[in-house]
Design an enzyme around this catalytic site. Structure first.
Site, PDB file in Angstrom:
ATOM      1  N   SER A 139       0.856  -1.185   0.000  1.00 52.67           N
ATOM      2  CA  SER A 139       0.000   0.000   0.000  1.00 52.67           C
ATOM      3  C   SER A 139       0.890   1.232   0.000  1.00 52.67           C
ATOM      4  O   SER A 139       2.013   1.197   0.508  1.00 52.67           O
ATOM      5  CB  SER A 139      -0.907   0.023   1.234  1.00 52.67           C
ATOM      6  OG  SER A 139      -1.578   1.265   1.351  1.00 52.67           O
ATOM      7  N   TYR A 152      -1.685  -0.351  10.417  1.00 51.79           N
ATOM      8  CA  TYR A 152      -1.809  -0.578   8.976  1.00 51.79           C
ATOM      9  C   TYR A 152      -0.539  -0.165   8.239  1.00 51.79           C
ATOM     10  O   TYR A 152      -0.029  -0.915   7.388  1.00 51.79           O
ATOM     11  CB  TYR A 152      -3.008   0.185   8.429  1.00 51.79           C
ATOM     12  CG  TYR A 152      -3.325  -0.130   6.985  1.00 51.79           C
ATOM     13  CD1 TYR A 152      -3.847  -1.380   6.626  1.00 51.79           C
ATOM     14  CD2 TYR A 152      -3.108   0.807   5.980  1.00 51.79           C
ATOM     15  CE1 TYR A 152      -4.138  -1.678   5.309  1.00 51.79           C
ATOM     16  CE2 TYR A 152      -3.391   0.516   4.654  1.00 51.79           C
ATOM     17  CZ  TYR A 152      -3.909  -0.725   4.323  1.00 51.79           C
ATOM     18  OH  TYR A 152      -4.194  -1.015   3.004  1.00 51.79           O
TER      19      TYR A 152
END
Length: 260
Positions: A139, A152
């Site tokens: 990501s 995350y």
């Protein structure tokens, strides 16, 4: 034989979009999800023939389940040509709150160990065959740490580094390793975000571009490309300027905020 792609986290979002794209391209599907019934219902609704797909119920955070899944897939459908470790979760954390530490452990188990548990069982068979592509879903959030996103961001940074290490290990083998780093994609993972999401991309558009990168054997690709430029610029910012830029930015909802 018709090529086979295995995708984890295929019951929604990016995973589902990629499954549909590959089905439309004529691939056979091996789809992995905890919500196997919902996934099978979706496949039936798409009128994908039974001989073109199989669903495996497994939790990517459970190494034993994933090993069993891989064995079942190879026995039932053969060794995949492409394995996409897509499954992931995104939950805000505040590590000053003791109750959030197990949440962080859950995110890391799913997003990091889940990738290793997905790819691991297929490495030796692919090396023996001399071909195959292993795909890790990183990501843009893994490039710099964002306030309130510690779990995350840390997990995706780990995925990026893990895939880079794996790519070096498998370089002489004929097995390719591809790292995909999505920006903001319009999926259930992002729908609760309370902040601006530049260059928000529909999942079906991401799936098309991701499949092109995988077919080309790209070692690393940020999608959309505009977020790749943003990520590089953020990486170059001095820490003091970066910190000021993101001060006061809304955080990712925590478990207690969302009721999950």
């Amino acid at each position: 034989m018709t090529p086979l792609v295995l995708i984890t986290g295929a019951s929604s979002g990016i995973g589902q979009a990629m499954a549909l794209h590959y089905a439309q391209q004529g691939y056979r599907l091996a789809l992995v999800a905890r919500r196997s019934e919902a996934l099978q219902s979706w496949l039936d609704a798409q009128s994908i023939p039974g001989d073109k797909q199989a669903v495996y119920c497994a939790d990517v955070a459970d190494v034993r389940q994933m090993a069993d899944m891989a064995q079942a897939c190879i026995a039932q459908q053969g060794l995949p040509d492409v394995v996409i470790a897509n499954a992931g979760i995104s939950i805000g954390v505040d590590t000053s709150v003791p109750e959030d530490l197990p949440v962080m452990a859950r995110v890391l188990a799913t997003n990091v160990m889940g990738v290793a548990a997905t790819l691991g069982p297929f490495i030796a068979p692919m090396v023996a065959r001399g071909s195959g592509t292993l795909v890790g879903m990183g990501s843009v959030a893994g490039i710099r740490g964002l306030p309130g996103h510690g779990a995350y961001c840390a997990s995706k940074a780990a995925v990026i580094s893990y895939c880079e290490s794996l790519r070096g290990e498998l370089r002489p083998s004929g097995v390719k390793v591809v790292t995909l780093c999505p920006g903001y994609i319009a999926t259930p993972l992002t729908q609760n975000n309370q902040y601006t999401m530049p260059f928000l991309m529909p999942p079906e558009v991401f799936a098309q571009k991701a499949a092109q990168a995988i077919a080309a054997g790209c070692s690393y690709r940020v999608i959309p490309w505009q977020m790749g430029v943003v990520a590089k610029l953020l990486r170059l910012l001095p820490n003091a300027l970066f910190d000021r830029l993101f001060a006061g930015r809304p955080h990712k909802p925590r478990v207690t905020d969302t009721g999950n």
